[in-house]
Design a protein around this motif. Structure first.
Motif, mmCIF file in Angstrom:
data_model
loop_
_atom_site.group_PDB
_atom_site.id
_atom_site.type_symbol
_atom_site.label_atom_id
_atom_site.label_comp_id
_atom_site.label_asym_id
_atom_site.label_seq_id
_atom_site.Cartn_x
_atom_site.Cartn_y
_atom_site.Cartn_z
ATOM 1 N N CYS A 37 0.865 -1.185 0.000
ATOM 2 C CA CYS A 37 0.000 0.000 0.000
ATOM 3 C C CYS A 37 0.900 1.234 0.000
ATOM 4 N N GLU A 38 0.322 2.388 0.151
ATOM 5 C CA GLU A 38 1.098 3.635 0.186
ATOM 6 C C GLU A 38 2.073 3.651 1.359
ATOM 7 N N THR A 39 1.745 2.942 2.432
ATOM 8 C CA THR A 39 2.577 2.939 3.625
ATOM 9 C C THR A 39 3.799 2.047 3.478
ATOM 10 N N GLY A 40 3.634 0.892 2.802
ATOM 11 C CA GLY A 40 4.768 -0.006 2.667
ATOM 12 C C GLY A 40 4.440 -1.313 1.993
ATOM 13 N N LEU A 41 5.467 -2.113 1.812
ATOM 14 C CA LEU A 41 5.362 -3.423 1.187
ATOM 15 C C LEU A 41 4.765 -4.409 2.176
ATOM 16 N N HIS A 42 3.761 -5.171 1.724
ATOM 17 C CA HIS A 42 3.131 -6.159 2.590
ATOM 18 C C HIS A 42 3.776 -7.534 2.443
ATOM 19 N N GLU A 43 3.998 -7.944 1.190
ATOM 20 C CA GLU A 43 4.406 -9.329 0.993
ATOM 21 C C GLU A 43 5.040 -9.537 -0.378
ATOM 22 N N LEU A 98 15.596 0.575 0.113
ATOM 23 C CA LEU A 98 14.673 -0.523 0.377
ATOM 24 C C LEU A 98 13.286 0.055 0.600
ATOM 25 N N PRO A 99 12.253 -0.644 0.156
ATOM 26 C CA PRO A 99 10.908 -0.139 0.428
ATOM 27 C C PRO A 99 10.594 -0.236 1.915
ATOM 28 N N ALA A 100 9.717 0.633 2.374
ATOM 29 C CA ALA A 100 9.212 0.502 3.744
ATOM 30 C C ALA A 100 8.384 -0.774 3.810
ATOM 31 N N PHE A 101 8.377 -1.423 4.968
ATOM 32 C CA PHE A 101 7.584 -2.633 5.156
ATOM 33 C C PHE A 101 6.328 -2.293 5.943
ATOM 34 N N HIS A 102 5.213 -2.914 5.556
ATOM 35 C CA HIS A 102 3.944 -2.684 6.253
ATOM 36 C C HIS A 102 3.225 -4.018 6.434
ATOM 37 N N HIS A 103 3.897 -4.921 7.125
ATOM 38 C CA HIS A 103 3.320 -6.224 7.433
ATOM 39 C C HIS A 103 3.227 -6.333 8.950
ATOM 40 N N ARG A 104 2.132 -6.884 9.428
ATOM 41 C CA ARG A 104 1.880 -6.976 10.871
ATOM 42 C C ARG A 104 3.058 -7.608 11.618
ATOM 43 N N LEU A 105 3.639 -8.651 11.064
ATOM 44 C CA LEU A 105 4.740 -9.363 11.709
ATOM 45 C C LEU A 105 5.954 -8.455 11.936
ATOM 46 N N ALA A 150 11.094 -18.320 12.155
ATOM 47 C CA ALA A 150 11.136 -16.960 11.612
ATOM 48 C C ALA A 150 11.326 -16.993 10.099
ATOM 49 N N MET A 151 12.172 -17.918 9.622
ATOM 50 C CA MET A 151 12.395 -18.027 8.179
ATOM 51 C C MET A 151 11.098 -18.454 7.472
ATOM 52 N N ARG A 152 10.370 -19.387 8.068
ATOM 53 C CA ARG A 152 9.107 -19.851 7.463
ATOM 54 C C ARG A 152 8.061 -18.746 7.417
ATOM 55 N N SER A 153 8.092 -17.835 8.377
ATOM 56 C CA SER A 153 7.065 -16.785 8.422
ATOM 57 C C SER A 153 7.498 -15.482 7.754
ATOM 58 N N ASN A 154 8.687 -15.442 7.167
ATOM 59 C CA ASN A 154 9.197 -14.233 6.514
ATOM 60 C C ASN A 154 8.267 -13.793 5.375
ATOM 61 N N PRO A 155 7.636 -12.616 5.493
ATOM 62 C CA PRO A 155 6.713 -12.171 4.443
ATOM 63 C C PRO A 155 7.407 -11.494 3.256
ATOM 64 N N ILE A 156 8.704 -11.179 3.386
ATOM 65 C CA ILE A 156 9.423 -10.410 2.363
ATOM 66 C C ILE A 156 10.675 -11.174 1.911
ATOM 67 N N PRO A 157 10.530 -12.385 1.356
ATOM 68 C CA PRO A 157 11.727 -13.111 0.940
ATOM 69 C C PRO A 157 12.492 -12.369 -0.156
ATOM 70 N N ILE A 158 13.709 -12.706 -0.320
ATOM 71 C CA ILE A 158 14.725 -12.119 -1.193
ATOM 72 C C ILE A 158 15.215 -10.792 -0.600
ATOM 73 N N ILE A 159 14.330 -9.834 -0.355
ATOM 74 C CA ILE A 159 14.781 -8.580 0.282
ATOM 75 C C ILE A 159 15.225 -8.871 1.712
ATOM 76 N N ILE A 160 14.404 -9.609 2.472
ATOM 77 C CA ILE A 160 14.852 -10.164 3.747
ATOM 78 C C ILE A 160 15.331 -11.568 3.373
ATOM 79 N N PRO A 161 16.643 -11.760 3.243
ATOM 80 C CA PRO A 161 17.190 -12.905 2.507
ATOM 81 C C PRO A 161 17.223 -14.234 3.274
ATOM 82 N N CYS A 162 16.052 -14.797 3.539
ATOM 83 C CA CYS A 162 16.006 -16.061 4.272
ATOM 84 C C CYS A 162 16.633 -17.208 3.479
#
Length: 198
Positions: A37-43, A98-105, A150-162
């Motif tokens: 969304c405008e606030t950040g990347l969700h997933e 890096l984009p801002a993140f906007h995921h609940r986790l 934590a790796m399994r629940s990572n909503p932003i793979p590649i950017i957060i490089p799990c």
């Protein structure tokens, strides 16, 4: 890149939070879905690879990002630019925001958030770390299993490089996008890191 609007995300009490835009990037490893969304990347949702992509030369030719009909919010534009650079000219990722993140986790304090932030900050392009090593970097050397969670629940793979987190034995280990994709990403980074070192 194709984009589409989806209904607003609502909180548990029914309040509207944001309008989510989804886009599909055509990458060397298949279609990658991004949402935000405008606030950040969700997933970022990765494709499941059944076969390896063709040679590196052909891979570079498939990095183009097609603009969709609707304008993307800035965080999705930044995500698309970053992913394009990652696949085509990895050295450029260092200069890109890096984009801002906007995921609940990633909004609330937790060990998972600490692990993901540590991974993104401390494990650089072309490097790998074991689950146990990452647990120690995040402040709890006995929490290797929690790191796996934590790796399994990572909503932003590649950017957060799990994908850079491997077993202590040196084996790649499991990955949300499949083991073939994890091995491809590790190989991609190793090859480009070696090219930059020449």
């Amino acid at each position: 890149m194709e984009s589409r609007l989806v209904p607003k995300v609502t909180s548990e009490n029914g309040e509207s939070q944001c309008k989510v835009v989804c886009a599909v990037l055509h990458s060397p490893v298949g279609k990658i879905e991004i949402s935000g969304c405008e606030t950040g990347l969700h997933e970022i949702k990765l494709p499941k690879m059944n076969v390896l992509p063709n040679s590196a030369g052909e891979t570079r030719a498939t990095c183009e990002v097609d603009a969709g009909p609707a304008p993307l919010p800035p965080p999705l534009q930044q995500c698309a630019a970053w992913l394009r650079a990652y696949f085509c000219e990895p050295a450029l990722t260092l200069a890109l925001p890096l984009p801002a993140f906007h995921h609940r986790l990633l909004q609330r304090a937790s060990f998972t958030r600490q692990v993901l932030q540590t991974l993104m900050r401390d494990v650089k392009f072309g490097e790998a770390v074991s689950y146990k090593q990452l647990a120690a970097l995040a402040g709890n050397g006995r929490a290797a299993r929690a790191v796996g969670g934590a790796m399994r629940s990572n909503p932003i793979p590649i950017i957060i490089p799990c994908h850079r987190v491997i077993r202590s034995s040196g084996e790649a280990g499991s990955y949300g996008g499949g083991n073939l994709l994890k091995e491809w990403l590790l190989s991609h980074e190793k090859r480009h890191k070696e090219e930059l070192a020449r």
